[in-house]
Design a protein around this motif. Structure first.
Motif, PDB file in Angstrom:
ATOM      1  N   ASN A  54       0.866  -1.178   0.000  1.00  0.00           N
ATOM      2  CA  ASN A  54       0.000   0.000   0.000  1.00  0.00           C
ATOM      3  C   ASN A  54       0.906   1.232   0.000  1.00  0.00           C
ATOM      4  O   ASN A  54       1.494   1.576   1.024  1.00  0.00           O
ATOM      5  CB  ASN A  54      -0.911  -0.016   1.227  1.00  0.00           C
ATOM      6  N   CYS A  55       1.024   1.893  -1.137  1.00  0.00           N
ATOM      7  CA  CYS A  55       1.922   3.047  -1.253  1.00  0.00           C
ATOM      8  C   CYS A  55       1.407   4.258  -0.478  1.00  0.00           C
ATOM      9  O   CYS A  55       2.157   5.192  -0.223  1.00  0.00           O
ATOM     10  CB  CYS A  55       2.185   3.392  -2.713  1.00  0.00           C
ATOM     11  N   ASN A  56       0.153   4.250  -0.048  1.00  0.00           N
ATOM     12  CA  ASN A  56      -0.389   5.358   0.744  1.00  0.00           C
ATOM     13  C   ASN A  56       0.164   5.395   2.160  1.00  0.00           C
ATOM     14  O   ASN A  56       0.223   6.454   2.782  1.00  0.00           O
ATOM     15  CB  ASN A  56      -1.919   5.301   0.796  1.00  0.00           C
ATOM     16  N   ASN A  57       0.557   4.218   2.694  1.00  0.00           N
ATOM     17  CA  ASN A  57       1.094   4.181   4.060  1.00  0.00           C
ATOM     18  C   ASN A  57       2.434   3.448   4.158  1.00  0.00           C
ATOM     19  O   ASN A  57       2.931   3.216   5.245  1.00  0.00           O
ATOM     20  CB  ASN A  57       0.071   3.581   5.034  1.00  0.00           C
ATOM     21  N   ASP A  58       3.005   3.058   3.010  1.00  0.00           N
ATOM     22  CA  ASP A  58       4.304   2.364   2.953  1.00  0.00           C
ATOM     23  C   ASP A  58       4.324   1.077   3.761  1.00  0.00           C
ATOM     24  O   ASP A  58       5.313   0.737   4.399  1.00  0.00           O
ATOM     25  CB  ASP A  58       5.438   3.286   3.411  1.00  0.00           C
ATOM     26  N   LEU A  88      -9.937  -5.724  -2.920  1.00  0.00           N
ATOM     27  CA  LEU A  88     -10.342  -4.649  -2.019  1.00  0.00           C
ATOM     28  C   LEU A  88      -9.522  -4.760  -0.737  1.00  0.00           C
ATOM     29  O   LEU A  88      -9.230  -5.859  -0.265  1.00  0.00           O
ATOM     30  CB  LEU A  88     -11.830  -4.754  -1.680  1.00  0.00           C
ATOM     31  N   TRP A  89      -9.150  -3.609  -0.160  1.00  0.00           N
ATOM     32  CA  TRP A  89      -8.392  -3.623   1.084  1.00  0.00           C
ATOM     33  C   TRP A  89      -9.270  -4.136   2.221  1.00  0.00           C
ATOM     34  O   TRP A  89     -10.262  -3.525   2.579  1.00  0.00           O
ATOM     35  CB  TRP A  89      -7.900  -2.220   1.450  1.00  0.00           C
ATOM     36  N   GLU A  90      -8.902  -5.273   2.772  1.00  0.00           N
ATOM     37  CA  GLU A  90      -9.541  -5.784   3.985  1.00  0.00           C
ATOM     38  C   GLU A  90      -8.827  -5.186   5.194  1.00  0.00           C
ATOM     39  O   GLU A  90      -9.426  -4.918   6.210  1.00  0.00           O
ATOM     40  CB  GLU A  90      -9.463  -7.310   4.026  1.00  0.00           C
ATOM     41  N   TYR A  91      -7.524  -5.026   5.053  1.00  0.00           N
ATOM     42  CA  TYR A  91      -6.717  -4.349   6.065  1.00  0.00           C
ATOM     43  C   TYR A  91      -5.637  -3.566   5.326  1.00  0.00           C
ATOM     44  O   TYR A  91      -4.921  -4.126   4.505  1.00  0.00           O
ATOM     45  CB  TYR A  91      -6.115  -5.345   7.064  1.00  0.00           C
ATOM     46  N   GLU A  92      -5.499  -2.280   5.611  1.00  0.00           N
ATOM     47  CA  GLU A  92      -4.662  -1.395   4.796  1.00  0.00           C
ATOM     48  C   GLU A  92      -3.182  -1.409   5.131  1.00  0.00           C
ATOM     49  O   GLU A  92      -2.380  -0.948   4.333  1.00  0.00           O
ATOM     50  CB  GLU A  92      -5.201   0.025   4.861  1.00  0.00           C
ATOM     51  N   GLY A  93      -2.784  -1.910   6.299  1.00  0.00           N
ATOM     52  CA  GLY A  93      -1.361  -1.899   6.591  1.00  0.00           C
ATOM     53  C   GLY A  93      -0.976  -2.593   7.879  1.00  0.00           C
ATOM     54  O   GLY A  93      -1.397  -2.193   8.956  1.00  0.00           O
ATOM     55  N   PHE A  94      -0.160  -3.651   7.751  1.00  0.00           N
ATOM     56  CA  PHE A  94       0.344  -4.362   8.914  1.00  0.00           C
ATOM     57  C   PHE A  94       1.542  -3.622   9.499  1.00  0.00           C
ATOM     58  O   PHE A  94       2.252  -2.901   8.802  1.00  0.00           O
ATOM     59  CB  PHE A  94       0.753  -5.788   8.534  1.00  0.00           C
ATOM     60  N   HIS A  95       1.764  -3.831  10.792  1.00  0.00           N
ATOM     61  CA  HIS A  95       2.897  -3.249  11.511  1.00  0.00           C
ATOM     62  C   HIS A  95       3.864  -4.356  11.909  1.00  0.00           C
ATOM     63  O   HIS A  95       3.467  -5.524  12.021  1.00  0.00           O
ATOM     64  CB  HIS A  95       2.408  -2.525  12.775  1.00  0.00           C
ATOM     65  N   CYS A  96       5.109  -3.991  12.146  1.00  0.00           N
ATOM     66  CA  CYS A  96       6.107  -4.958  12.600  1.00  0.00           C
ATOM     67  C   CYS A  96       5.590  -5.701  13.824  1.00  0.00           C
ATOM     68  O   CYS A  96       5.033  -5.101  14.739  1.00  0.00           O
ATOM     69  CB  CYS A  96       7.415  -4.257  12.947  1.00  0.00           C
TER      70      CYS A  96
END
Length: 82
Positions: free
Chosen positions: A9-13, A22-30
């Motif tokens: 996701n280039c919106n949140n790197d 479709l985005w089910e979840y937009e960004g995982f964290h370490c």
């Protein structure tokens, strides 16, 4: 469990989870726990980032997946607060 594929996701790197494009979840964290399919078996893992002189590289701990995680099949618990 929510199952889909990883995509950057280039919106949140960050890598997020796509289901039917479709985005089910937009960004995982370490440190976020996931299960990943390796050789048709689900393996418990977590997403992390390694750093070197070229920058950060996302990877899934204990798996062959490093840097390019695009289209890797994963799942995680729906009730998980990620």
């Amino acid at each position: 469990m929510i199952e889909g594929r990883l995509s950057y996701n280039c919106n949140n790197d960050r890598y997020g989870l796509l289901v039917s494009d479709l985005w089910e979840y937009e960004g995982f964290h370490c440190g976020d726990p996931l299960e990943v399919k390796v050789d048709d078996k689900w393996i418990h893992t977590r997403i992390e980032m390694a750093w070197d002189e070229k920058g950060g590289h996302w990877y899934l701990v204990g798996t062959p997946y490093f840097d390019n995680l695009e289209y890797v099949c994963v799942r995680f618990k729906e009730d998980k607060d990620v």
